[in-house]
Design an enzyme around this catalytic site. Structure first.
Site, PDB file in Angstrom:
ATOM      1  N   LYS A  87      60.389   8.980  46.588  1.00  0.00           N
ATOM      2  CA  LYS A  87      60.658  10.419  46.543  1.00  0.00           C
ATOM      3  C   LYS A  87      61.839  10.712  47.465  1.00  0.00           C
ATOM      4  O   LYS A  87      61.799  10.415  48.663  1.00  0.00           O
ATOM      5  CB  LYS A  87      59.400  11.157  47.007  1.00  0.00           C
ATOM      6  CG  LYS A  87      59.288  12.560  46.493  1.00  0.00           C
ATOM      7  CD  LYS A  87      57.907  13.084  46.849  1.00  0.00           C
ATOM      8  CE  LYS A  87      57.726  14.508  46.436  1.00  0.00           C
ATOM      9  NZ  LYS A  87      56.521  15.076  47.032  1.00  0.00           N
TER      10      LYS A  87
HETATM   11  C1  E4P Z   1      55.000  17.618  45.586  1.00  0.00           C
HETATM   12  O1  E4P Z   1      55.693  16.755  45.162  1.00  0.00           O
HETATM   13  C2  E4P Z   1      55.500  18.642  46.513  1.00  0.00           C
HETATM   14  O2  E4P Z   1      55.859  18.065  47.732  1.00  0.00           O
HETATM   15  C3  E4P Z   1      54.425  19.674  46.689  1.00  0.00           C
HETATM   16  O3  E4P Z   1      53.957  20.044  45.402  1.00  0.00           O
HETATM   17  C4  E4P Z   1      54.835  20.886  47.476  1.00  0.00           C
HETATM   18  O4  E4P Z   1      53.797  21.814  47.396  1.00  0.00           O
HETATM   19  P1  E4P Z   1      53.658  23.060  48.386  1.00  0.00           P
HETATM   20  O5  E4P Z   1      54.732  24.035  48.050  1.00  0.00           O
HETATM   21  O6  E4P Z   1      52.291  23.597  48.082  1.00  0.00           O
HETATM   22  O7  E4P Z   1      53.780  22.543  49.787  1.00  0.00           O
END
Ligand code: E4P
Length: 217
Positions: A87
């Protein structure tokens, strides 16, 4: 649409896996910290623990923000397990790294995407997944779902293979709307997945069926 769970909580990952409908997992440094997982060694062990529960893509986020650092970290993460997806944040160095990883056959998830232009760059770099954060856009009175629709249109126009991974999902309606507009994947908390089960007519109907069955037994 594929279902990923957006957590580093092993019990919740296992609960979702046991439902038989889970396709993968996304994590980020904040989700790790929430579970009290800190320090590189512990974080790496945690990725392995997740990979042992779910046989599907598991996003592991790099911390470095410079090209060389992202490459070094990403290559090490990718070597951990065949299901690891690296990621990478949506920054210039990140896009350069995604392009590099793509040529090396390393799967990537371009994270922190908040505009169609950013999603276009991620696709051009060859990202496996692009993660538009729809909940965080909704949080600031911007239309997160509209972004998913715009990305879908652009990717379909040019047949980009990058999968739209709708992230920052908050609730069941986000999941349903993502399915309507054609997101390839959604990643949400366990509560958003469990919410899909609920309907009062299912509850009352089942109660009645069981009561009627028991009349004759
Ligand atoms: C996933 O890949 C993201 O990091 C995550 O969905 C972010 O979510 P949030 O906005 O609830 O922190």
């Amino acid at each position: 649409m594929k279902f990923f769970i957006d957590t580093a909580n092993l019990a919740q990952i296992k609960e979702a896996q046991d439902l038989g409908i889970l396709d993968g997992v996304t994590t980020n440094p904040s989700l790790m910290a929430k579970e009290g997982i800190t320090g590189q060694k512990n974080i790496i062990q945690h990725y392995l623990d997740i990979c042992n529960i779910v046989d599907g893509p598991v996003s592991a986020e790099v911390i470095a923000t410079d090209f060389e650092g992202i490459i070094k970290e990403g290559e090490a993460l990718a070597k951990l397990h065949k299901n690891i997806v690296v990621k990478v944040p949506m920054i210039k160095e990140g896009i350069k790294a995604i392009s590099y990883f793509s040529k090396k056959g390393i799967k990537t998830n371009c994270t922190l995407v908040f505009s169609a232009g950013q999603a276009l760059l991620a696709a051009k770099a060859g990202a496996t997944y692009v993660s538009p954060f729809l909940g965080r856009l909704d949080d600031i009175s911007s239309d997160g779902m509209r972004l998913i629709e715009d990305i879908r249109l652009i990717y379909d126009n040019y047949m980009y293979e990058t999968q739209i991974l709708a992230a920052s999902i908050r609730h069941t309606m986000h999941i349903l709307k993502c399915a309507e507009v054609g997101a390839d994947v959604m990643t949400g908390p366990l509560s958003s997945i469990n919410g899909l089960f609920n309907h009062p007519l299912t509850d009352s109907g089942l109660k009645q069926f069981l009561a009627d069955y028991n009349k004759g037994n």
